[in-house]
Design an enzyme around this catalytic site. Sequence first.
Site, PDB file in Angstrom:
ATOM      1  CG  ASN A  48       4.103  -1.627   3.536  1.00 15.05           C
ATOM      2  OD1 ASN A  48       3.680  -3.112   3.527  1.00 15.05           O
ATOM      3  ND2 ASN A  48       4.608  -0.645   4.304  1.00 15.05           N
ATOM      4  CD  GLU A  50       8.637   1.273   4.808  1.00 15.20           C
ATOM      5  OE1 GLU A  50      10.064   1.318   4.909  1.00 15.20           O
ATOM      6  OE2 GLU A  50       7.848   1.455   4.677  1.00 15.20           O
ATOM      7  CB  CYS A  59      -0.228   2.538   0.346  1.00 13.82           C
ATOM      8  SG  CYS A  59       0.322   3.661   1.001  1.00 13.82           S
ATOM      9  CD  GLU A  61      -4.189   0.548   2.278  1.00 15.04           C
ATOM     10  OE1 GLU A  61      -3.115   0.528   1.831  1.00 15.04           O
ATOM     11  OE2 GLU A  61      -4.636   0.946   3.502  1.00 15.04           O
ATOM     12  CB  CYS A  92      -3.125   6.336   3.505  1.00 16.45           C
ATOM     13  SG  CYS A  92      -2.847   6.746   1.547  1.00 16.45           S
ATOM     14  CB  CYS A  95      -5.441   4.801  -0.684  1.00 16.01           C
ATOM     15  SG  CYS A  95      -3.377   4.204  -0.549  1.00 16.01           S
TER      16      CYS A  95
END
Length: 136
Positions: A48, A50, A59, A61, A92, A95
């Site tokens: 990930n 940010e 993310c 993924e 999530c 994703c």
Amino acid sequence: MKRRTSGGHEKLLALAREAMTRAYAPYSRFSVGAAVEAQDGSVFTGANVENASYGLTMCAERVALFTAVAAGKRRLTRIAVVSSNGGATYPCGACRQALHEFSHELEVIVDDGKGGAEITTLSGLLPKAFGPADLA
Ligand code: THU
């Protein structure tokens, strides 16, 4: 990052764990690593990333997925996910939808934080999904 593996779930989880060390998560302090395997055995990892503008966060993924697709791999078989929270972290909703674009039968392997893994399928996590077939 691209890696090759012919190993089982452990190997894929290990690659996700390695990728997690490169997470950029200064705001949540929640690191995630993912490893996507393509049908030809090639593996692409992500962590990930940010941003100070929080909503721009990406993310692990999707970093792994988009890296695979950008490398020309669209036939995907498995994804392994590892996080720093000591328990199982599932992809999530965003994703799941992004992964569904390329494989509804994807196997999802989630580190359980206790040395094992929880294994499911994307279709189990995202039933009755909207996807490319709906636009055909
Ligand atoms: N995150 C992921 O990378 N993957 C998930 O499946 C859940 C959430 C990241 C996004 C953000 O950087 C941090 O975890 C907290 O939400």
